[in-house]
Write an enzyme that holds these catalytic residues in place. Sequence first.
Site, mmCIF file in Angstrom:
data_model
loop_
_atom_site.group_PDB
_atom_site.id
_atom_site.type_symbol
_atom_site.label_atom_id
_atom_site.label_comp_id
_atom_site.label_asym_id
_atom_site.label_seq_id
_atom_site.Cartn_x
_atom_site.Cartn_y
_atom_site.Cartn_z
ATOM 1 N N TYR A 1 22.361 28.168 -43.092
ATOM 2 C CA TYR A 1 21.415 27.556 -44.036
ATOM 3 C C TYR A 1 21.434 26.037 -43.918
ATOM 4 C CZ TYR A 1 19.016 26.439 -48.411
ATOM 5 O OH TYR A 1 18.133 25.957 -49.337
ATOM 6 N N ASP B 1 -0.431 10.644 -35.969
ATOM 7 C CA ASP B 1 -0.646 12.091 -36.070
ATOM 8 C C ASP B 1 -0.693 12.603 -34.638
ATOM 9 O OD1 ASP B 1 -1.467 14.682 -36.463
ATOM 10 O OD2 ASP B 1 -3.353 14.182 -37.439
ATOM 11 N N PHE C 1 -8.562 15.009 -38.857
ATOM 12 C CA PHE C 1 -8.837 16.435 -38.710
ATOM 13 C C PHE C 1 -8.884 17.056 -40.105
ATOM 14 C CE2 PHE C 1 -7.814 20.874 -37.311
ATOM 15 C CZ PHE C 1 -8.967 21.043 -36.569
#
Length: 462
Positions: free
Chosen positions: A73, A216, A125
């Site tokens: 985890y 991006d 986008f």
Amino acid sequence: MAIKFIPEPFRIKSVEPLRMLSREDREEKIREANYNLFYLRGEDCYIDLLTDSGTNAMSQDQWAGVMRGDEAYAGASSYYKLIEAGKDIFGYGYIQPVHQGRAGEKVLFPLLLSKDKIAISNMFFDTTRAHVELAGARCIDCTVPEAKQPSVRAPFKGNMDVARLEQIIDEYGPETVGLIVVTITNNSAGGQPVSVQNIRDVAAIAKRYGVPLNIDAARYAENAFFVQRDEPEFKDASIKAIIRETFSYGDTFTISAKKDGIVNMGGLIGVKDADSPLVLKVKTNCISYEGFFTYGGLSGRDLEALAIGLYEGIDKDYLRYRIGQVEYLAARLDDADIAYQSPVGGHGVFVDAAAMFPQIPYAEFPGQVLAIELYKEAGIRTCDIGSYMLGNDPDTGEQLRADFEFTRLAIPRRVYTQAHTDVMADALIAIKQRAGQATRGYRITWEPPILRHFQAHLAPIV
């Protein structure tokens, strides 16, 4: 020996069976889907070009990595492998895994944007635009003029219009601009690349006005390939060196690693300065939205596969084949005089649906018309990149008019052969031959308030 076409730098070890439904069945399936290709079952699509995101074929090394994935985890060894790869390739001090690109935007953008702020991009986008708006801000596109002329062949049509960028900042005031976003490659403009010099120029303006710059970068490797090929300064630089140079001008980045990371699930946030107060805020949001920051919504096997895929995606032989496959399809369309955003981009061909159906107005969605016809013709699933995707004005509710009416054929990585590519070309040629018979497009009968194209219902206008 001279090779006419760039061959695959791999051989096929495992295959997935496909089926081609009859024309009658395809017409029934698209009716049942309310003429929205997102509602089709994957098994009912012979060639699926809806997206190149997460639809890639992983390598034998990645599948072996899946078996090695550490599912702890917190602090899994697979996490540390991914972080080392991310720092090595991008050169940022802090790397945060998330489950995909829009998750990165959900984590990062509310930390930089708020109501009454604007964000400026070479072109947002759809999902990026949505997360800007969900943070309360407004989007302004600032694309170079030549990008809006699909027939014009020019390098780096994905660039930011730098003069216009400065005008917008002066018009709204620097304190109103919460973020500048450079999208590489520029997806909505047709997968068009952005030059390093353009990113330098944008970064200089951002620094002068004190505005953070986010890259991006879902298709960062494809962008680097174009830079190496077409920007003289970098003709002798390695793909990795170009990536490091490109990212050096940003303050942060968001990446959907489901593209150039060549995986089925995964994303990254990068913060250049590991000591920035922003890092703790990113970790806090990640824990709230994605899970503990050392897994970020991903299983250990996903982290492991991505660490490998980041390196496979920057291999020069692979990139030469990848771009060559798209250029082969574009060459067939050139022979048939079918218009598209030219020169062709990296991850697909953006066919100019407005040129194919000039009689259909933008409010009847010619990009969606062509997408539906492609499915009827050959079981090919694609999507609209045009007014249908753009949606409605957030103030008036009226249909916005996009700069383009494209139908995007997004090519998954290492998935389809040249024979499949010929099916794509043949289908487009057949549709063009009867394009004049189409008199009307589609109307929306139901739509959600945001990102409507994923869920909207349409009907043919008769």
